[in-house]
Motif scaffolding. Structure first.
Motif, PDB file in Angstrom:
ATOM      1  N   PRO A  35       0.803  -1.230   0.000  1.00  0.00           N
ATOM      2  CA  PRO A  35       0.000   0.000   0.000  1.00  0.00           C
ATOM      3  C   PRO A  35       0.833   1.276   0.000  1.00  0.00           C
ATOM      4  O   PRO A  35       0.344   2.326  -0.425  1.00  0.00           O
ATOM      5  CB  PRO A  35      -0.812  -0.121   1.302  1.00  0.00           C
ATOM      6  CG  PRO A  35      -0.832  -1.576   1.614  1.00  0.00           C
ATOM      7  CD  PRO A  35       0.475  -2.096   1.130  1.00  0.00           C
ATOM      8  N   GLN A  36       2.090   1.206   0.454  1.00  0.00           N
ATOM      9  CA  GLN A  36       2.944   2.393   0.497  1.00  0.00           C
ATOM     10  C   GLN A  36       3.879   2.486  -0.701  1.00  0.00           C
ATOM     11  O   GLN A  36       4.768   3.336  -0.730  1.00  0.00           O
ATOM     12  CB  GLN A  36       3.744   2.405   1.802  1.00  0.00           C
ATOM     13  CG  GLN A  36       2.879   2.593   3.039  1.00  0.00           C
ATOM     14  CD  GLN A  36       3.711   2.771   4.296  1.00  0.00           C
ATOM     15  OE1 GLN A  36       4.879   3.150   4.235  1.00  0.00           O
ATOM     16  NE2 GLN A  36       3.105   2.503   5.436  1.00  0.00           N
ATOM     17  N   GLY A  37       3.682   1.617  -1.663  1.00  0.00           N
ATOM     18  CA  GLY A  37       4.530   1.614  -2.839  1.00  0.00           C
ATOM     19  C   GLY A  37       5.327   0.325  -2.909  1.00  0.00           C
ATOM     20  O   GLY A  37       5.504  -0.367  -1.899  1.00  0.00           O
ATOM     21  N   PRO A  38       5.812  -0.008  -4.091  1.00  0.00           N
ATOM     22  CA  PRO A  38       6.515  -1.283  -4.260  1.00  0.00           C
ATOM     23  C   PRO A  38       7.851  -1.319  -3.523  1.00  0.00           C
ATOM     24  O   PRO A  38       8.512  -0.287  -3.343  1.00  0.00           O
ATOM     25  CB  PRO A  38       6.719  -1.373  -5.771  1.00  0.00           C
ATOM     26  CG  PRO A  38       6.670   0.041  -6.247  1.00  0.00           C
ATOM     27  CD  PRO A  38       5.710   0.749  -5.348  1.00  0.00           C
ATOM     28  N   VAL A  39       8.222  -2.505  -3.106  1.00  0.00           N
ATOM     29  CA  VAL A  39       9.541  -2.762  -2.534  1.00  0.00           C
ATOM     30  C   VAL A  39      10.302  -3.633  -3.528  1.00  0.00           C
ATOM     31  O   VAL A  39       9.785  -4.657  -4.002  1.00  0.00           O
ATOM     32  CB  VAL A  39       9.433  -3.455  -1.164  1.00  0.00           C
ATOM     33  CG1 VAL A  39      10.791  -3.988  -0.714  1.00  0.00           C
ATOM     34  CG2 VAL A  39       8.869  -2.488  -0.124  1.00  0.00           C
ATOM     35  N   LEU A  40      11.516  -3.214  -3.873  1.00  0.00           N
ATOM     36  CA  LEU A  40      12.349  -3.973  -4.799  1.00  0.00           C
ATOM     37  C   LEU A  40      13.239  -4.940  -4.038  1.00  0.00           C
ATOM     38  O   LEU A  40      13.746  -4.615  -2.958  1.00  0.00           O
ATOM     39  CB  LEU A  40      13.221  -3.036  -5.638  1.00  0.00           C
ATOM     40  CG  LEU A  40      12.533  -1.939  -6.451  1.00  0.00           C
ATOM     41  CD1 LEU A  40      13.575  -1.217  -7.313  1.00  0.00           C
ATOM     42  CD2 LEU A  40      11.416  -2.500  -7.311  1.00  0.00           C
ATOM     43  N   ILE A  41      13.441  -6.096  -4.616  1.00  0.00           N
ATOM     44  CA  ILE A  41      14.469  -7.017  -4.145  1.00  0.00           C
ATOM     45  C   ILE A  41      15.597  -6.947  -5.155  1.00  0.00           C
ATOM     46  O   ILE A  41      15.466  -7.369  -6.303  1.00  0.00           O
ATOM     47  CB  ILE A  41      13.930  -8.445  -4.004  1.00  0.00           C
ATOM     48  CG1 ILE A  41      12.836  -8.483  -2.936  1.00  0.00           C
ATOM     49  CG2 ILE A  41      15.058  -9.413  -3.647  1.00  0.00           C
ATOM     50  CD1 ILE A  41      12.197  -9.842  -2.748  1.00  0.00           C
ATOM     51  N   ASP A  56      12.142   1.239 -17.360  1.00  0.00           N
ATOM     52  CA  ASP A  56      11.145   0.893 -18.367  1.00  0.00           C
ATOM     53  C   ASP A  56      10.443  -0.424 -18.023  1.00  0.00           C
ATOM     54  O   ASP A  56       9.252  -0.593 -18.312  1.00  0.00           O
ATOM     55  CB  ASP A  56      11.792   0.784 -19.745  1.00  0.00           C
ATOM     56  CG  ASP A  56      12.373   2.123 -20.208  1.00  0.00           C
ATOM     57  OD1 ASP A  56      12.031   3.162 -19.605  1.00  0.00           O
ATOM     58  OD2 ASP A  56      13.179   2.109 -21.155  1.00  0.00           O
ATOM     59  N   GLY A  57      11.189  -1.352 -17.427  1.00  0.00           N
ATOM     60  CA  GLY A  57      10.585  -2.623 -17.044  1.00  0.00           C
ATOM     61  C   GLY A  57       9.519  -2.439 -15.982  1.00  0.00           C
ATOM     62  O   GLY A  57       8.422  -3.021 -16.072  1.00  0.00           O
ATOM     63  N   LEU A  58       9.815  -1.624 -14.977  1.00  0.00           N
ATOM     64  CA  LEU A  58       8.797  -1.322 -13.968  1.00  0.00           C
ATOM     65  C   LEU A  58       7.623  -0.589 -14.598  1.00  0.00           C
ATOM     66  O   LEU A  58       6.455  -0.820 -14.249  1.00  0.00           O
ATOM     67  CB  LEU A  58       9.411  -0.483 -12.846  1.00  0.00           C
ATOM     68  CG  LEU A  58      10.428  -1.191 -11.945  1.00  0.00           C
ATOM     69  CD1 LEU A  58      11.083  -0.192 -10.979  1.00  0.00           C
ATOM     70  CD2 LEU A  58       9.783  -2.323 -11.144  1.00  0.00           C
ATOM     71  N   GLY A  59       7.930   0.303 -15.547  1.00  0.00           N
ATOM     72  CA  GLY A  59       6.877   1.046 -16.218  1.00  0.00           C
ATOM     73  C   GLY A  59       5.906   0.162 -16.972  1.00  0.00           C
ATOM     74  O   GLY A  59       4.734   0.519 -17.163  1.00  0.00           O
ATOM     75  N   THR A  60       6.384  -1.008 -17.411  1.00  0.00           N
ATOM     76  CA  THR A  60       5.502  -1.967 -18.082  1.00  0.00           C
ATOM     77  C   THR A  60       4.292  -2.308 -17.226  1.00  0.00           C
ATOM     78  O   THR A  60       3.201  -2.576 -17.730  1.00  0.00           O
ATOM     79  CB  THR A  60       6.287  -3.261 -18.401  1.00  0.00           C
ATOM     80  OG1 THR A  60       7.403  -2.950 -19.231  1.00  0.00           O
ATOM     81  CG2 THR A  60       5.405  -4.277 -19.101  1.00  0.00           C
ATOM     82  N   PHE A  61       4.490  -2.271 -15.904  1.00  0.00           N
ATOM     83  CA  PHE A  61       3.416  -2.632 -14.977  1.00  0.00           C
ATOM     84  C   PHE A  61       2.800  -1.405 -14.306  1.00  0.00           C
ATOM     85  O   PHE A  61       2.091  -1.514 -13.311  1.00  0.00           O
ATOM     86  CB  PHE A  61       3.965  -3.582 -13.906  1.00  0.00           C
ATOM     87  CG  PHE A  61       4.765  -4.717 -14.471  1.00  0.00           C
ATOM     88  CD1 PHE A  61       4.166  -5.669 -15.275  1.00  0.00           C
ATOM     89  CD2 PHE A  61       6.133  -4.816 -14.227  1.00  0.00           C
ATOM     90  CE1 PHE A  61       4.902  -6.709 -15.815  1.00  0.00           C
ATOM     91  CE2 PHE A  61       6.883  -5.859 -14.761  1.00  0.00           C
ATOM     92  CZ  PHE A  61       6.270  -6.819 -15.566  1.00  0.00           C
ATOM     93  N   GLY A  62       3.069  -0.228 -14.870  1.00  0.00           N
ATOM     94  CA  GLY A  62       2.519   1.001 -14.320  1.00  0.00           C
ATOM     95  C   GLY A  62       3.210   1.462 -13.052  1.00  0.00           C
ATOM     96  O   GLY A  62       2.649   2.256 -12.288  1.00  0.00           O
ATOM     97  N   ILE A  63       4.435   0.989 -12.834  1.00  0.00           N
ATOM     98  CA  ILE A  63       5.196   1.371 -11.635  1.00  0.00           C
ATOM     99  C   ILE A  63       6.201   2.435 -12.016  1.00  0.00           C
ATOM    100  O   ILE A  63       7.008   2.250 -12.935  1.00  0.00           O
ATOM    101  CB  ILE A  63       5.920   0.159 -11.030  1.00  0.00           C
ATOM    102  CG1 ILE A  63       4.913  -0.918 -10.607  1.00  0.00           C
ATOM    103  CG2 ILE A  63       6.777   0.578  -9.843  1.00  0.00           C
ATOM    104  CD1 ILE A  63       5.568  -2.218 -10.168  1.00  0.00           C
ATOM    105  N   ASP A  64       6.186   3.557 -11.303  1.00  0.00           N
ATOM    106  CA  ASP A  64       7.170   4.622 -11.484  1.00  0.00           C
ATOM    107  C   ASP A  64       8.254   4.446 -10.426  1.00  0.00           C
ATOM    108  O   ASP A  64       7.956   4.204  -9.251  1.00  0.00           O
ATOM    109  CB  ASP A  64       6.498   5.981 -11.316  1.00  0.00           C
ATOM    110  CG  ASP A  64       7.376   7.132 -11.781  1.00  0.00           C
ATOM    111  OD1 ASP A  64       8.580   7.120 -11.458  1.00  0.00           O
ATOM    112  OD2 ASP A  64       6.858   8.039 -12.445  1.00  0.00           O
TER     113      ASP A  64
END
Length: 329
Positions: A35-41, A56-64
């Motif tokens: 809920p607070q935004g994605p966490v990257l591993i 761009d890869g994250l952007g594929t899923f609508g993630i900035d």
């Protein structure tokens, strides 16, 4: 071939981030929804092409990238931690890693490149390499140290992933603070470099004779640890995801036991330098064709296996002077 970004379901995404001029080709960066935004591993190598692939890869899923809540680094190596600082600069995200690797990162920030090149040459001489075999390591071949983390994790600690349960599993060996991450609400484990589907990670001893450290012994113990876990899907940082964590962990243990047998066969009552022992082992490429950097890593791997043999009472170091030499106990 590098795979495409992929939606793995249940709020987990995979983004391959290239590693320039490296046979591993790419690091799989994972994004976990919260809920607070994605966490990257992990975050990938610090390079413009890698940054573009991550963005761009994250952007594929609508993630900035600007919305990222945090970055958990499985270990400090540059193909995993390199872009973590840039993600933090872009989003204000926190960076977390195990405290043992955080200590190494702080050390790297206080050691300049020239000193690191000197250390490399000195270590090769101490292993038994002749001056005729050595060249000054290229300054351009060294990467900047990763960003110092904001948070330090311990074994079994939960990561700050709101609404989900992501637990730290300390798995030292490939690095002192390597961690796997168990997504308990999804029955998945992110293994970093600890358990890969087809290859085994580098496990080395640096410096070659540092006392009271047994990285291979730790690695084997860490494999035992994860092999006892009941987890459905394994998501590694390289190659591809797979099932069968326990079986693959046992295969890697068996590989290193075979390697220990090979090292033992090169030992006798006659002192042998670490360099000669390393040259006598079987490698992917012929010893004569290996570059200095590859030989340095090979010597570290051989030293790690000999240290485990010392711990088991099979081998011992002969004397304390240089070059470093070993005998069969």
């Amino acid at each position: 071939m590098q795979p495409e970004p992929e939606d793995l379901g249940a709020g987990v995404w995979s983004v391959p981030v290239p590693i320039p001029d490296n046979p591993l080709a790419y690091t799989l960066v994972y994004a976990l929804e919260s809920p607070q935004g994605p966490v990257l591993i992990d975050a990938g190598w610090q390079h413009e092409d890698a940054w573009a692939a991550l963005r761009d890869g994250l952007g594929t899923f609508g993630i900035d990238v600007a919305d990222v809540h945090g970055v958990v680094v499985t270990h400090f190596h540059p193909d995993h931690a390199g872009l973590a600082g840039r993600v933090r600069d872009t989003s204000g995200a926190w960076i977390a890693m195990h405290h043992a690797d955080a200590e190494f990162v702080r050390m790297f920030h206080t050691t300049d490149r020239a000193h690191r090149r000197t250390i490399e040459l000195d270590s090769l001489r101490r292993a038994g390499a002749a001056d005729s075999e050595l060249t000054d390591p290229p300054q351009g071949g060294q990467v900047d140290p990763p960003a110092i983390p904001d948070r330090e994790l311990s074994d079994r600690e939960l990561v700050d992933l709101p609404g989900r349960s992501l637990r730290t599993i300390w798995t030292p060996g490939h690095s002192p603070g390597h961690i796997c991450l168990h997504l308990e609400d999804g029955d998945r484990i992110f293994t970093g470099d600890h358990v890969l589907p087809r290859i085994t990670p580098h496990v080395g001893l640096y410096p070659y004779d540092i006392p009271d450290v047994d990285p291979l012994g730790q690695f084997l113990g860490s494999l035992d640890k994860v092999s006892a876990m009941s987890v459905d899907q394994v998501l590694p940082a390289h190659q591809y995801r797979f099932n069968g964590l326990s079986g693959r962990a046992r295969e890697i243990i068996e590989h290193h036991e075979e390697r220990l047998t090979e090292v033992t066969a090169l030992l006798s009552s006659r002192p042998t330098t670490l360099w000669d022992l390393t040259a006598g082992l079987t490698w992917r490429h012929a010893w004569a064709d290996m570059a200095q950097g590859s030989r340095r890593m090979a010597a570290a791997e051989a030293a790690a296996h000999i240290r485990t043999l010392e711990t088991r009472g099979v081998a011992r170091r002969e004397g304390t002077d240089d070059p470093i030499r070993y005998v069969l106990r």
